[in-house]
Design a protein around this motif. Sequence first.
Motif, mmCIF file in Angstrom:
data_model
loop_
_atom_site.group_PDB
_atom_site.id
_atom_site.type_symbol
_atom_site.label_atom_id
_atom_site.label_comp_id
_atom_site.label_asym_id
_atom_site.label_seq_id
_atom_site.Cartn_x
_atom_site.Cartn_y
_atom_site.Cartn_z
ATOM 1 N N MET A 17 -15.907 8.333 -95.346
ATOM 2 C CA MET A 17 -15.492 8.593 -96.724
ATOM 3 C C MET A 17 -16.441 9.568 -97.426
ATOM 4 N N GLU A 18 -17.680 9.639 -96.964
ATOM 5 C CA GLU A 18 -18.672 10.520 -97.577
ATOM 6 C C GLU A 18 -18.693 11.907 -96.938
ATOM 7 N N THR A 19 -17.900 12.115 -95.908
ATOM 8 C CA THR A 19 -17.850 13.387 -95.209
ATOM 9 C C THR A 19 -16.887 14.324 -95.916
ATOM 10 N N SER A 20 -17.331 15.563 -96.129
ATOM 11 C CA SER A 20 -16.451 16.538 -96.773
ATOM 12 C C SER A 20 -16.858 17.941 -96.360
ATOM 13 N N GLN A 21 -16.000 18.887 -96.685
ATOM 14 C CA GLN A 21 -16.326 20.284 -96.452
ATOM 15 C C GLN A 21 -17.058 20.803 -97.679
ATOM 16 N N ILE A 22 -18.205 21.432 -97.423
ATOM 17 C CA ILE A 22 -19.031 21.960 -98.503
ATOM 18 C C ILE A 22 -19.392 23.394 -98.166
#
Length: 104
Positions: A17-22
Amino acid sequence: MTTPEQEQQMLHAKLNMETSQIAWSELLRFFAGGHVIVVSNDLDLVDVAARFSIDDTAAVQQWLSDGKIARATDEQARAWLEPDALLWTVVARPWVLVQENKPA
């Protein structure tokens, strides 16, 4: 009482849930501090973050020696800067783990 397997599943769910594209420009300060770890595309980013989180030294050392993870280099930083590359990112304090988009 939770079992170790349940704890592992909860950790994976939390990290997922804390993984994202940045954008790389947002990660520069972490790179400057030497905290960005590049994860090979043949590893699961969330699994690597989980191993970092539980201090699985054996797995981390193996990946380091196999060249599957490494600190981001100046060359990588320059390559990501111009296009302001989007990288999959997850934090496993104090590290920021990044992974390029996997080829289709």
